[in-house]
Write a protein that holds these residues in place. Structure first.
Motif, mmCIF file in Angstrom:
data_model
loop_
_atom_site.group_PDB
_atom_site.id
_atom_site.type_symbol
_atom_site.label_atom_id
_atom_site.label_comp_id
_atom_site.label_asym_id
_atom_site.label_seq_id
_atom_site.Cartn_x
_atom_site.Cartn_y
_atom_site.Cartn_z
ATOM 1 N N GLU A 22 -95.453 -5.452 53.432
ATOM 2 C CA GLU A 22 -96.445 -6.056 54.303
ATOM 3 C C GLU A 22 -96.807 -7.376 53.934
ATOM 4 O O GLU A 22 -97.035 -7.742 52.750
ATOM 5 C CB GLU A 22 -97.614 -5.246 54.632
ATOM 6 C CG GLU A 22 -98.583 -5.602 55.722
ATOM 7 C CD GLU A 22 -99.814 -4.736 55.826
ATOM 8 O OE1 GLU A 22 -100.674 -5.090 56.636
ATOM 9 O OE2 GLU A 22 -99.854 -3.930 55.041
ATOM 10 N N ASP A 23 -96.636 -8.383 54.463
ATOM 11 C CA ASP A 23 -97.261 -9.842 54.386
ATOM 12 C C ASP A 23 -96.399 -10.461 53.167
ATOM 13 O O ASP A 23 -97.070 -10.878 52.337
ATOM 14 C CB ASP A 23 -98.438 -9.858 54.371
ATOM 15 C CG ASP A 23 -99.356 -9.423 55.448
ATOM 16 O OD1 ASP A 23 -98.847 -9.697 56.656
ATOM 17 O OD2 ASP A 23 -100.566 -9.100 55.460
ATOM 18 N N GLY A 24 -95.305 -10.112 52.971
ATOM 19 C CA GLY A 24 -94.422 -10.271 51.905
ATOM 20 C C GLY A 24 -94.645 -9.755 50.549
ATOM 21 O O GLY A 24 -94.213 -9.895 49.295
ATOM 22 N N VAL A 25 -95.419 -8.431 50.539
ATOM 23 C CA VAL A 25 -95.766 -7.847 49.405
ATOM 24 C C VAL A 25 -95.293 -6.457 49.609
ATOM 25 O O VAL A 25 -95.474 -5.775 50.421
ATOM 26 C CB VAL A 25 -97.308 -7.681 49.210
ATOM 27 C CG1 VAL A 25 -97.596 -6.768 47.775
ATOM 28 C CG2 VAL A 25 -97.681 -9.069 48.880
ATOM 29 N N CYS A 26 -94.514 -6.080 48.519
ATOM 30 C CA CYS A 26 -93.718 -4.591 48.665
ATOM 31 C C CYS A 26 -94.844 -3.896 47.360
ATOM 32 O O CYS A 26 -94.840 -4.111 46.495
ATOM 33 C CB CYS A 26 -92.387 -4.666 47.830
ATOM 34 S SG CYS A 26 -91.605 -2.967 47.468
ATOM 35 N N THR A 27 -94.911 -2.616 48.230
ATOM 36 C CA THR A 27 -96.349 -1.904 47.336
ATOM 37 C C THR A 27 -95.443 -0.512 47.322
ATOM 38 O O THR A 27 -94.914 0.130 48.001
ATOM 39 C CB THR A 27 -97.492 -1.502 48.018
ATOM 40 O OG1 THR A 27 -98.067 -2.836 48.397
ATOM 41 C CG2 THR A 27 -98.464 -0.605 47.053
ATOM 42 N N VAL A 28 -95.152 -0.057 45.873
ATOM 43 C CA VAL A 28 -94.390 1.066 45.527
ATOM 44 C C VAL A 28 -95.629 2.102 44.752
ATOM 45 O O VAL A 28 -96.160 1.492 43.877
ATOM 46 C CB VAL A 28 -93.307 0.835 44.688
ATOM 47 C CG1 VAL A 28 -92.971 2.074 43.811
ATOM 48 C CG2 VAL A 28 -92.299 0.185 45.344
#
Length: 275
Positions: free
Chosen positions: A11-17
């Motif tokens: 989301e919004d250029g941020v990948c959250t794992v």
């Protein structure tokens, strides 16, 4: 993508794992290693997908097989951390709660670590009769110095976020409910204000030059990189945006626009000690 033991969102250029075994305090399993690693059997891997997705500018992270001999064995944790080491995107770790064993060695090749006061960290291997894994004997001394690394490794004790901050393992401590928002703000600051190509090159220049024996190696590399980036569309946009007093709109992407000399290091295939 569908995963069983991690969550993966962009989301919004941020990948959250997110490690997603809350009932087991996110203890590592072969399934989790496969989902984090480069080529898990039977499905995609978050570690492989994130670097190639143009939408993802930063990653915020909060495969074992049986071998016939020690010479042929590959540590599953090391497969994952080597993948993180070679990623084209900066990686931020948000540590909230226990981070023991692979829970902390997983974060060592990441660029920035943020913790909450609830974090409890331990390189506990010698208390279990084994040795540090996931390439941590390479990463940890480079992050905190050999003396601090030796104290944490040799004692195997579990320590607080405050001790981790004092030892420079984490960069800051924030309240538990503010931890993920703080990591996300930092990721967005990178994603929204910088050239993705510049950040990719800067990340690998710093990490790969940790093994250089003289600053001349850095001079050679940054001379080449400055020559190439200084003539790029992103450099023109960065200067124009500065003069026009507006946010820059960088268009180059690591998935397609890296310079011809990237990667400048030689790939290191895994070979058994008998080779």
């Amino acid at each position: 993508m569908t995963f069983r033991e991690i969550r993966y969102d962009v989301e919004d250029g941020v990948c959250t794992v997110t490690l997603n075994r809350p009932d087991r305090l996110n203890a590592v399993t072969t399934t989790m290693l496969g989902e984090l690693g480069p080529q898990p059997p039977g499905g995609p891997a978050a570690g492989s997908a994130a670097p190639r997705r143009p939408a993802a500018r930063t990653a915020d992270l909060a495969a074992r097989r049986r071998s016939a001999s020690a010479e042929d064995h590959r540590d599953g944790g090391g497969i994952v951390t080597l993948r993180v080491f070679d990623m084209t995107k900066p990686v931020i770790a948000a540590i909230n709660g226990p981070a023991v064993g692979f829970g902390i060695t997983l974060t060592l090749p990441m660029d920035i670590r943020i913790a909450s006061p609830a974090a409890r960290i331990g390189f506990v291997f010698v208390r279990r009769g084994v040795v540090p894994e996931a390439c941590s004997t390479w990463f940890l001394p480079r992050l905190v110095g050999i003396s601090q690394a030796a104290e944490w490794i040799y004692t195997g004790r579990v320590f607080s976020a405050e001790e981790a901050l004092a030892g420079r393992l984490v960069s800051r401590i924030v309240a538990p409910d503010a931890l993920l928002p703080a990591a996300r703000r930092l990721a967005l600051e990178i994603a929204e204000n910088t050239s993705a190509i510049s950040v990719t090159l800067a990340r690998q220049m710093m990490w790969k030059l940790l093994g250089a024996d003289h600053p001349l190696e850095a001079h050679r590399l940054d001379s080449q990189a400055m020559f190439w980036t200084g003539r790029s569309a992103d450099a023109r946009e960065g200067i124009t945006a500065f003069l026009e007093k507006r946010p820059a709109r960088f268009t180059l992407r690591p998935s397609a626009d890296l310079p011809p000399f990237y990667p400048w290091w030689r790939p290191r295939p895994f070979r058994s000690s008998r080779d």
